[in-house]
Design a protein around this motif. Sequence first.
Motif, PDB file in Angstrom:
ATOM      1  N   ALA A 261       0.820  -1.204   0.000  1.00 47.95           N
ATOM      2  CA  ALA A 261       0.000   0.000   0.000  1.00 47.95           C
ATOM      3  C   ALA A 261       0.860   1.262   0.000  1.00 47.95           C
ATOM      4  N   LEU A 262       1.937   1.253   0.774  1.00 50.34           N
ATOM      5  CA  LEU A 262       2.811   2.426   0.843  1.00 50.34           C
ATOM      6  C   LEU A 262       3.536   2.658  -0.478  1.00 50.34           C
ATOM      7  N   LYS A 263       3.871   1.589  -1.188  1.00 51.51           N
ATOM      8  CA  LYS A 263       4.550   1.753  -2.472  1.00 51.51           C
ATOM      9  C   LYS A 263       3.665   2.449  -3.494  1.00 51.51           C
ATOM     10  N   GLN A 264       2.344   2.370  -3.296  1.00 51.21           N
ATOM     11  CA  GLN A 264       1.419   3.112  -4.155  1.00 51.21           C
ATOM     12  C   GLN A 264       1.669   4.610  -4.056  1.00 51.21           C
ATOM     13  N   PHE A 265       2.236   5.052  -2.909  1.00 50.93           N
ATOM     14  CA  PHE A 265       2.465   6.481  -2.675  1.00 50.93           C
ATOM     15  C   PHE A 265       3.948   6.800  -2.490  1.00 50.93           C
ATOM     16  N   LYS A 266       4.815   5.944  -3.015  1.00 55.64           N
ATOM     17  CA  LYS A 266       6.255   6.057  -2.741  1.00 55.64           C
ATOM     18  C   LYS A 266       6.868   7.374  -3.188  1.00 55.64           C
ATOM     19  N   ASP A 267       6.250   8.048  -4.148  1.00 53.29           N
ATOM     20  CA  ASP A 267       6.804   9.315  -4.639  1.00 53.29           C
ATOM     21  C   ASP A 267       6.274  10.522  -3.874  1.00 53.29           C
ATOM     22  N   GLU A 268       5.388  10.297  -2.924  1.00 50.82           N
ATOM     23  CA  GLU A 268       4.836  11.390  -2.119  1.00 50.82           C
ATOM     24  C   GLU A 268       5.685  11.588  -0.857  1.00 50.82           C
ATOM     25  N   PRO A 269       5.955  12.835  -0.473  1.00 54.31           N
ATOM     26  CA  PRO A 269       6.773  13.066   0.727  1.00 54.31           C
ATOM     27  C   PRO A 269       6.105  12.604   2.009  1.00 54.31           C
ATOM     28  N   GLU A 270       4.783  12.725   2.084  1.00 52.50           N
ATOM     29  CA  GLU A 270       4.080  12.263   3.278  1.00 52.50           C
ATOM     30  C   GLU A 270       2.701  11.750   2.920  1.00 52.50           C
ATOM     31  N   ILE A 271       2.164  10.940   3.793  1.00 52.51           N
ATOM     32  CA  ILE A 271       0.837  10.358   3.597  1.00 52.51           C
ATOM     33  C   ILE A 271       0.031  10.512   4.871  1.00 52.51           C
ATOM     34  N   LYS A 272      -1.274  10.309   4.738  1.00 50.95           N
ATOM     35  CA  LYS A 272      -2.167  10.287   5.888  1.00 50.95           C
ATOM     36  C   LYS A 272      -2.661   8.863   6.104  1.00 50.95           C
ATOM     37  N   VAL A 273      -2.480   8.368   7.315  1.00 53.46           N
ATOM     38  CA  VAL A 273      -2.961   7.043   7.689  1.00 53.46           C
ATOM     39  C   VAL A 273      -4.182   7.248   8.578  1.00 53.46           C
ATOM     40  N   LYS A 274      -5.349   6.846   8.105  1.00 54.98           N
ATOM     41  CA  LYS A 274      -6.595   7.101   8.812  1.00 54.98           C
ATOM     42  C   LYS A 274      -7.039   5.853   9.558  1.00 54.98           C
ATOM     43  N   LEU A 275      -7.293   6.015  10.863  1.00 55.04           N
ATOM     44  CA  LEU A 275      -7.633   4.895  11.737  1.00 55.04           C
ATOM     45  C   LEU A 275      -8.995   5.148  12.378  1.00 55.04           C
ATOM     46  N   SER A 276      -9.868   4.137  12.270  1.00 56.45           N
ATOM     47  CA  SER A 276     -11.208   4.305  12.861  1.00 56.45           C
ATOM     48  C   SER A 276     -11.517   3.279  13.928  1.00 56.45           C
ATOM     49  N   GLY A 277     -10.630   2.318  14.141  1.00 60.15           N
ATOM     50  CA  GLY A 277     -10.851   1.306  15.165  1.00 60.15           C
ATOM     51  C   GLY A 277      -9.966   0.101  14.933  1.00 60.15           C
ATOM     52  N   VAL A 278      -9.849  -0.739  15.969  1.00 57.25           N
ATOM     53  CA  VAL A 278      -8.941  -1.879  15.876  1.00 57.25           C
ATOM     54  C   VAL A 278      -9.426  -2.936  14.895  1.00 57.25           C
ATOM     55  N   PHE A 279     -10.705  -2.905  14.545  1.00 57.55           N
ATOM     56  CA  PHE A 279     -11.240  -3.896  13.610  1.00 57.55           C
ATOM     57  C   PHE A 279     -11.664  -3.271  12.280  1.00 57.55           C
ATOM     58  N   SER A 280     -11.426  -1.989  12.111  1.00 57.79           N
ATOM     59  CA  SER A 280     -11.835  -1.286  10.893  1.00 57.79           C
ATOM     60  C   SER A 280     -10.662  -1.121   9.938  1.00 57.79           C
ATOM     61  N   PRO A 281     -10.926  -1.056   8.641  1.00 54.67           N
ATOM     62  CA  PRO A 281      -9.846  -0.927   7.663  1.00 54.67           C
ATOM     63  C   PRO A 281      -8.984   0.312   7.896  1.00 54.67           C
ATOM     64  N   ILE A 282      -7.693   0.160   7.630  1.00 56.77           N
ATOM     65  CA  ILE A 282      -6.745   1.273   7.672  1.00 56.77           C
ATOM     66  C   ILE A 282      -6.737   1.904   6.285  1.00 56.77           C
ATOM     67  N   VAL A 283      -6.987   3.205   6.217  1.00 58.69           N
ATOM     68  CA  VAL A 283      -7.052   3.902   4.937  1.00 58.69           C
ATOM     69  C   VAL A 283      -5.830   4.791   4.783  1.00 58.69           C
ATOM     70  N   ILE A 284      -5.203   4.743   3.601  1.00 56.53           N
ATOM     71  CA  ILE A 284      -3.989   5.519   3.331  1.00 56.53           C
ATOM     72  C   ILE A 284      -4.246   6.431   2.141  1.00 56.53           C
ATOM     73  N   GLU A 285      -3.949   7.718   2.321  1.00 57.55           N
ATOM     74  CA  GLU A 285      -4.169   8.709   1.271  1.00 57.55           C
ATOM     75  C   GLU A 285      -2.986   9.670   1.209  1.00 57.55           C
ATOM     76  N   ALA A 286      -2.949  10.468   0.141  1.00 53.39           N
ATOM     77  CA  ALA A 286      -1.970  11.545   0.013  1.00 53.39           C
ATOM     78  C   ALA A 286      -2.690  12.781  -0.507  1.00 53.39           C
ATOM     79  N   GLU A 287      -2.151  13.955  -0.193  1.00 53.27           N
ATOM     80  CA  GLU A 287      -2.772  15.211  -0.610  1.00 53.27           C
ATOM     81  C   GLU A 287      -2.819  15.312  -2.139  1.00 53.27           C
ATOM     82  N   ASN A 288      -3.949  15.869  -2.634  1.00 49.85           N
ATOM     83  CA  ASN A 288      -4.105  16.196  -4.058  1.00 49.85           C
ATOM     84  C   ASN A 288      -3.993  14.974  -4.966  1.00 49.85           C
TER      85      ASN A 288
END
Length: 365
Positions: free
Chosen positions: A320-347
Amino acid sequence: MKGIVVDAQAFSDAMAKVSRVLKKSPIPILGEICVSIRAGICTLTATDLETWLTTQLPVQGDDMDFVFNRTKDVMKVLARFEGGMTMELAEQPENSKEMQTLRLYCGQRAAEYEVNSIKDYPEMVKVEDDKVFHANAETLLERIERVRYATMKPTTSTTSFNTCVQFKGQRVFSLDGYRMACDTQEDVTFPVPFLCYGSSLAYLKAFGKNDITVQVGTRWVLFTDDETSLCVRRHGVDTFDVDAAVPKQYQETVTVQTAEFIRELNYLKECASGFTKPYVRFTGDQLTMAVPSGKFRTSIRASGRGGLSLGFDLRYMLDALKQFKDEPEIKVKLSGVFSPIVIEAENRGDFALVLPVRIKEEMAA
């Protein structure tokens, strides 16, 4: 005897383009390139019955058809030809079981091969053109390559949902039951949902940066420009509901440095020593892992981190991180211990989703 004249380099390039589809097959003729010449147009075709790739180039001379024998050997020779090349085909009687003879002449060089009859080659599939859209091949392939890592290898027990890249609305996405990758862009809207193997779609590279027309048929999807066509099998119409899988709200939105996160996970990967299920616990800024070879820990800078502690599969998170390897930073969104981890980057219009795993306390490092 029938013959044509063609530019040797152009013919060699055309063979190299379609030969990408060739692979070992229990049906020997599927490992060869088919040549059909009609009214001054030479069409070269390669297929594995899942994917068809064809390209055309102009020639001068007679109409004729044949299928190469030992295609890869022929390509090595043609790569040494330059300028105008004459091809002569000595045909056999219609009911003859003997192979035909193909002679190539280019300057002082010549080659002779036995070739197969086209009657033994599978007939090209046809695609209805009632559902059509237009796209740039390079841009579409970039979107596909961005997400197709989240697919399973097709087997008798897998489903199209888990093995195909899926197209719906303005989304290109894939999921294998453990992770999902999705890209949304407004430049292309797919007229109907469809699913295709990512390995077949990878041949879009044959179009380079060209604009293409895409025809979505009942069983096949055809991508074409003025000279090259790629036809891939359509594996379904029912796509996954992406919105149903993505959490609607988050407890934490954590900002991390992409390169640092990848670097530290690669450290843990090396420590795992090939263990097939390397699970990582993410607590605060700490990453910990326990595997049969030992217990290991590292940390990353994490802005916005709260008290939520959860686990993930190291391999899937790295993908998943390699999908954003060219971005300087990403946002890792957490909603709970049993909920999916969502990864995004700006723009960006894409995101990755990784399912968490439950790690027993006694396995925590």
